[in-house]
Design an enzyme around this catalytic site. Structure first.
Site, PDB file in Angstrom:
ATOM      1  N   GLU A 104     -30.389   4.411  11.965  1.00  0.00           N
ATOM      2  CA  GLU A 104     -31.318   3.443  11.362  1.00  0.00           C
ATOM      3  C   GLU A 104     -32.580   4.119  10.854  1.00  0.00           C
ATOM      4  O   GLU A 104     -33.704   3.656  11.102  1.00  0.00           O
ATOM      5  CB  GLU A 104     -31.658   2.343  12.382  1.00  0.00           C
ATOM      6  CG  GLU A 104     -30.430   1.530  12.794  1.00  0.00           C
ATOM      7  CD  GLU A 104     -30.712   0.414  13.785  1.00  0.00           C
ATOM      8  OE1 GLU A 104     -31.703   0.504  14.520  1.00  0.00           O
ATOM      9  OE2 GLU A 104     -29.927  -0.548  13.824  1.00  0.00           O
ATOM     10  N   ASP A 159     -24.065  -4.426  18.825  1.00  0.00           N
ATOM     11  CA  ASP A 159     -25.485  -4.335  19.156  1.00  0.00           C
ATOM     12  C   ASP A 159     -25.910  -5.574  19.934  1.00  0.00           C
ATOM     13  O   ASP A 159     -26.594  -6.435  19.377  1.00  0.00           O
ATOM     14  CB  ASP A 159     -26.306  -4.206  17.859  1.00  0.00           C
ATOM     15  CG  ASP A 159     -27.785  -4.006  18.128  1.00  0.00           C
ATOM     16  OD1 ASP A 159     -28.139  -3.553  19.236  1.00  0.00           O
ATOM     17  OD2 ASP A 159     -28.594  -4.294  17.226  1.00  0.00           O
ATOM     18  N   GLU A 174     -32.942 -10.307  22.417  1.00  0.00           N
ATOM     19  CA  GLU A 174     -32.999 -10.174  20.958  1.00  0.00           C
ATOM     20  C   GLU A 174     -32.062 -11.145  20.246  1.00  0.00           C
ATOM     21  O   GLU A 174     -32.480 -11.873  19.359  1.00  0.00           O
ATOM     22  CB  GLU A 174     -32.676  -8.727  20.566  1.00  0.00           C
ATOM     23  CG  GLU A 174     -32.626  -8.531  19.053  1.00  0.00           C
ATOM     24  CD  GLU A 174     -32.380  -7.091  18.653  1.00  0.00           C
ATOM     25  OE1 GLU A 174     -32.359  -6.211  19.531  1.00  0.00           O
ATOM     26  OE2 GLU A 174     -32.216  -6.845  17.436  1.00  0.00           O
TER      27      GLU A 174
END
Lengths: 608, 608
Positions: free
Chosen positions: A235, A314, A342
């Site tokens: 990323e 993820d 998240e």
């Protein structure tokens, strides 16, 4: 969390000189009517042995931190209202029980839902020492022993932790040492390039020398630093790939630098193509960690730990175990969990993780890994976790890292008892509610393992095609007939990364467990589930149930005797969750009805 | 834009004392070989009369600013390589030709794609006087005469323009006065509440008194201020609705305050429910302006101007004319355009607006409005508009506001000639390209008037369902069979807000112009267009054509002799546009193919 910490009755300005001193201090304040003595037995390490003496006092034997963990084990029992036992002994299953904070030097927290950073502000370390000692207790009381204070995405000037801010960092390490907590730093693989070195190539002598010197300097200041945490080639982070090196080259170079001091390099395996073209059906993101790392098994130094997210994507609500956790027998592995919610409700929606973690260990042999890590859910909010009930995840994570066989129901009950003194019936209601909360959240969000139907970037709330044409490799490819990616041998072949037994478990849609169905298979809406329902009807049913379950949860929540200030926060977030669950339920059902054209068999409202 | 400004050869430190002095100065520098004299004729106002004298010199008569506009008309002709005429006269169709800057006090620009604010930084006015005089010339040279310097969303501390920053604002007004440019300020309807007044109710005497005193103070400092611009009760802005008043109450109260000084209240009609539930099919956002304002026709004071966006939504690529512009005969109206390419390519993609504006005036009788306003596309970038070719929109807007009958092709050609000296063939290529650019952009984006398939918030790039389940009232409700909202009498009834002739034009899908088809109708993919194609095939065709046209444009762009630094910017943005057009084409086609299941008749690739 705050509630049970306050029952410790500790003076936060008290500075313990050692874990033993801290143990005796906290015992004396928490259980003033009981006598304790301690006995250092170095061989016991982090383990402890407790016995009740004839005079009714307790003797706690252990290594220095073992004594501390023994003390908190007793305090937990006592606070939970249990009889103190005649004898008690335990030692941790994993030696590194890590908390990863994604805190930035500017004081923000990536994926933080509990306020700003506890450690940083204005580009530098800036903290309340009293809160640090409270955090030390939080960690020690559940057996956590490594604290990585800065974000794995190392944004300038966080690099200065190894340089100009090292003195401040050493003071923080001193503060945490009596709590049995060793610091760890996330590092920037390209940091040598801030020092006139034109490369970060791990095979370059100047780079190697810079890291050796830097490690020497860091360990002079913090001799017990646990090591460095690295997110490389992921990323947008720099890494060995830039120089045509592999990740063993990168990790081993750093490992060499910290080896003289007993330090570890914790190397995150979160590497994938984050610039994928949505048109590209050859690339399947869940396969990437295996593709990058499996062939390197056996090549990593013995003080390198590969830290692998529990699933191949993820931190989605439902993912199978990462195949890499099963396939690298000759490498030190840590499994990474995420306490920060998240994708799981932002500490607004209730989501107790322990049942999910238990499922992971059903497929993961305990000794495949040598460590657990979890992304922190803590922040500067008064209650540390934003939502008071999110603290259960921190607490139970500690117990799990100590002993992965920990019973979820027992752990959750213990946390409730430590936190509030509820009548037994209310306690059981809350415990059942918490234990069911993950499945409820799962029901009203993306169906049957498909994941990713969230609002991009923010990751709260539904957006069925939010990632569908994006670069992140997370596609469902729902059309008017079918949904999902075929990851079997006839599809992308992801399933082939698993041992035979797991391939067999998942490869046939007729026998694949329902909740993983759309992770592994592309199926028509007319597919018949094992219980006879069509896939589309199952999707509708789950979503209507998920919202109904949330309504029922909200009734229970309102009925429970939470004290203020917790009650107001819990009730108002429950309202937000109800709204969120309704949005999810209706939007996902509408999305699939627009595609499939199928009506609900039970005539419930699905909007046009 | 910069290029032709530099041909004026003006010393930007020169401070003109009056429009007349500026006219003579700029004429002497731009056309040093010609003699000019001027003659003030107050009755001519902003108009001018020019005649060539026997001695070859030119005499420009006009009101003070009329002389200035005459001077620039001559300079434009000369710079465009045309013979100066024997005589020339003109006067503007609309007396208020306004530029609305959405600049925030912190220096950011809402929907700005040309760098930071020209006027603000750090919460206060902060500008380069030389650039201001350049901006003054930019406006005056195309006849624009009102400059609203601050965002209609008035974020603190922009309110201080009327208070602590008034002195600075007065200096800026002094600077612009010789350019015939009068300032305007966007105001915060609730501003009295910053002054211990507990309400902003327009019928409250304390509120009325506060605005009267404030207007008096402002007009003492800036006697020729054009007035105040107000966005009330919209997207979170405060307004009269809070107090159960209507917008005539709110606007007239302010109008009373500025009336003694000849000021106007420009009241934006951008009011709709921006917290709509996507499940609610009764509410149709395009109907909201009419519903709020039509019944108030005749109730507004004569110094109130209702500023109405050209379409009933919000500056989409294709919208019909706002019905309000046709239905309020007893009210002063301004039509609002948007030069900033919010939904139209962010000044990356080419999008020349003049053809679109011409279409608006095909349905809008000129005298229905008394003013034009446009959201600025200017910023601190060296070339003012980010993309050098975006300047054509600023230039042609000025000509349009002066004379809505301006021929688009002639205006675009004049701009090209003023900006670069191309051989005639290249000039014609560029002119044709610019004139076609809006239709090309339209082809590769949302189909046939449906709009809104953009990435939310940012508004660049495709996201077919980005707004589908959101609160903004902008839904297409595409399912496996059909797409669009029925806005006819049998649907939401929006079409009934139009005069009969327009109802007839649009109400029947068999006769409705193709490009508006999905604005007014919900239609199956199998619907037969007038040319025999199915709707779905037409969607595919447009998108493939849009990308092919963009490819062709990029070839032409590369072939044209743009000088540096323009060339690099133009070519690199063309690359970005190509990428964007490809994304749009493929994503929109895939989206509709997933839903409809229809293959392209010509076998072109539509991704799964």
């Amino acid at each position: 969390m705050k509630a049970w910490l306050s029952r410790l009755n500790a003076d936060l300005s008290f500075v313990p000189g050692s874990p033993e001193e801290l143990a005796l201090y906290d015992l004396s304040r928490a259980l003033p009517d009981v006598s304790f003595k301690t006995e250092i037995v170095q061989d016991l390490g982090e383990g402890y042995r407790i016995r009740r003496e004839a005079d009714g006092s307790f003797c706690i034997s252990g290594g220095p931190t073992g004594i501390l963990y023994g003390a908190y084990a007793l305090i937990r029992l006592a606070f939970a209202g249990e009889e103190l036992p005649e004898s008690l002994s335990s030692s941790p299953r994993y030696s590194l029980r890590m908390l990863n904070c994604w805190d930035n030097a500017d004081g923000s927290v990536e994926r933080g839902y509990s306020g700003r950073s506890l450690f940083f502000e204005n580009g530098r370390l800036q903290y309340d020492p009293g809160r640090m000692r409270e955090l030390g207790r939080l960690m020690a009381s559940v057996g956590l022993n490594v604290l990585c204070i800065n974000n794995v995405n190392v944004h300038f000037p966080a690099q200065l932790l190894l340089e100009d801010s090292l003195g401040d960092a050493a003071s923080l390490a001193d503060l945490f040492r009596p709590f049995g907590v060793r610091l760890m730093f996330s590092i920037d693989f390209s940091q040598p390039m801030l020092h006139q070195i034109p490369t970060a190539d791990p095979l370059d002598p100047a780079v190697q020398a810079w890291w050796k010197e830097t490690a020497a300097s860091v360990y002079r200041s913090i001799p017990d630093l646990a090591g460095f945490l690295v997110k490389a080639d992921s990323e947008g982070r720099p890494g060995p790939f830039t120089y045509g090196r592999n990740h063993a080259d990168g990790a081993n170079m750093l490992a060499e630098a910290v080896r003289p001091y007993g330090g570890f390099i914790v190397w995150r395996c979160f590497v994938y193509n984050c610039r994928q073209d949505w048109r590209d059906t050859k690339t399947d993101r869940p396969m990437s960690a295996w593709d990058h790392y499996a062939s390197l098994d056996g090549l990593f130094a013995d003080n390198v730990i590969l830290q692998i997210k529990h699933g191949p994507f993820d931190f989605q609500v439902r993912e199978p175990l990462s195949p890499l956790l099963l396939g690298m027998k000759k490498t030190n592995l840590a499994m990474e969990l995420q306490l920060a919610q998240e994708y799981t409700g932002h500490q607004i929606d209730l989501y107790t993780m322990m049942p999910m973690w238990q499922e992971l260990f059903e497929e993961l042999p305990e000794n495949n890994i040598m460590s657990l890590a979890a992304v922190s859910n803590l922040g500067r909010d008064g209650n540390y976790t934003g939502h008071p009930l999110a603290a259960v995840n921190f607490f139970t994570y500690g117990l799990l890292a100590w002993d992965p066989k920990t019973d979820p129901a027992a752990a959750v009950s213990q946390w409730i008892r430590l936190t509030w003194s509820f009548p037994r019936e209310e306690e059981q209601k809350l415990s059942a509610l918490l234990l069911s909360s993950r499945r409820i959240y799962e029901k009203y969000t993306a169906p049957l393992g498909i994941g990713w139907m969230v609002n991009p970037h923010d990751h709260y709330g539904p957006n069925p095609s939010g990632y569908e044409y994006d670069v992140w490799g997370t596609y469902h490819k729902a059309n008017r007939d079918a949904v999902g990616i075929d990851r079997t041998a006839g599809g992308t072949g992801f399933i082939l990364q698993y041992p035979d037994s797991l391939q067999k478990k998942y490869e046939d849609p007729e026998t694949c467990p329902d909740l993983y169905l759309l992770f592994y298979h592309r199926l028509p809406y007319t597919f018949r589930m094992k219980d006879g329902r069509t896939l589309i009807q199952r999707i509708y049913d789950d979503h209507f149930e998920g919202y109904a379950d949330t309504l029922a949860m909200s009734e229970i929540i309102r009925s429970l005797p939470f004290p203020e200030p917790d009650r107001s926060v819990i009730v108002s977030r429950m309202e937000m969750q109800l709204h969120n669950a309704k949005e999810w339920c209706d939007i996902i059902n509408t999305f699939f009805r627009r595609l499939s054209g199928a009506d609900d068999l039970h005539g419930r409202i699905i909007y046009d």
